[in-house]
Design an enzyme around this catalytic site. Structure first.
Site: not given
Length: 360
Positions: A214, A255-257, A275
């Site tokens: 990441q 969460g990521h993105n 995402s």
């Protein structure tokens, strides 16, 4: 009522001064010099307190209040007892908040009060870190290499600011928070225990579940507020972004993105998978879960405890599991209720159904 032991108020104000500050009208000028020392709800208020009324649900409390003054709209003015001074306001609660912000300005920021202004002797600050004037670093906080912190910012006790993090001016980073791989704008408020920039939940889910590096960042724009215990993962390739003016409650996981637009409101315990995208002015009720790669349009609203697996068009209101337009959701619930009532599903259990008989 407000606790003066934790939030000492400013000196008392006359009703004439309060009317001017809140843009309200003091109906009876003979009360102009009556002094107000604090704020309280209708049922707890005394003669030196200001309260407000704008919901008929609290009519009994208004009828029996001992408040010295009450902010109320013209519509309900006649309901105020004769011994209570009336401050007529178009939006009583907005006017009440305006005075509360004046009276208890210290309550607007998550200060712990455990350290004096300046750098605490037990703080650890790397020699390459750059701190502007009037930065406060409370006891046992750790500032890593190449960190930059703007003037007026407070780093709470025990917080860890990892290498390379940039924090703007007039921010509050709550006690015990941990920031890494992050760029923080001005006037960002983080309550205790926030964790920003840890790696996202990225794996190739097969066999031994191979971890995906990441390598993105978290970018938090100006005037964002994060509740206690909120966690925001850094992006995998692109950044995780929280838009200007967004307010996030306690214990929210992002969460990521993820990209969150400007001036969104996210209530406690929401979970936002990787995402996904929220537009501007989106509102999520408590405990909403949203699937990855979903797009929530500008101004959309999602009811509490909903599960969202599909994108939501701008301006729509959705709810339920799985979430759908609220009108559809309500019709379905009503239809199921009618079906259950018609089938006799609520009849008593059979007399011979004694499986739990004698159980303690």
């Amino acid at each position: 009522m407000a606790s003066t032991s934790f939030f000492p108020p400013r000196p008392s104000s006359t009703l004439a001064e309060i009317a001017s500050l809140t843009k309200a009208t003091l109906v009876d000028a003979s009360y102009a010099e009556h002094r107000i020392t604090g704020l309280a709800s209708l049922d707890e208020a005394g003669p030196m307190h200001l309260s407000f009324f704008e919901n008929l649900r609290y009519s009994d409390e208004l009828a029996n209040t001992r408040a010295g003054a009450c902010l109320v709209s013209e519509r309900f003015e006649g309901r105020v007892p004769s011994h209570v001074a009336v401050l007529r306001a178009r939006r009583p609660f907005h006017a009440f908040v305006a005075y509360a912000r004046h009276l208890y300005s210290d309550a607007l920021r998550p200060h712990t009060g455990v350290g004096a202004p300046g750098i605490a002797p037990t703080a650890v600050i790397h020699e390459t870190a750059k701190l502007e004037d009037e930065v406060t670093v409370e006891p046992l906080a750790v500032i890593g290499p190449d960190v930059e912190i703007g003037s007026g910012t407070v780093i709470g006790a025990g917080a860890v600011i990892a290498a390379g993090v940039k924090i703007g001016r007039d921010c509050d980073i709550g006690a015990g928070s941990h920031l890494q791989h992050a760029l923080i704008g001005n006037n960002v408020l983080m309550h205790p225990g926030c964790h920003i920039g840890q790696d996202g939940f990225g794996f190739i889910f097969a066999g031994q579940h191979t971890k995906v590096p990441q390598t993105g960042r978290v970018i938090i724009q100006h005037d964002v507020e994060l509740g206690a215990g909120t966690t925001i993962d850094r992006g995998s390739l692109r950044d995780t972004v929280i838009g200007e003016g967004t307010k996030i409650d306690n214990q929210v996981q992002i969460g990521h993105n993820v990209t969150i637009g400007r001036h969104c409101v996210i209530a406690a315990k929401c979970g936002l998978a990787g995402s996904l995208t929220l537009g501007d002015n989106v509102a999520l009720g408590a405990m909403v879960g949203i699937n990855n790669h979903v797009v929530i349009g500008d101004g959309a609203q999602v009811a509490a405890m909903s599960g969202v697996k599909d994108s939501i068009p701008a301006g729509e209101r959705w709810g339920g599991i799985f979430a759908r337009p609220t009108r559809t959701w309500f019709r379905e619930m009503l239809a199921v209720r009618r079906l259950a009532e018609g089938s006799g599903a609520e009849t008593a259990a059979r007399p011979d159904d004694d499986r739990d008989e004698g159980r303690g």
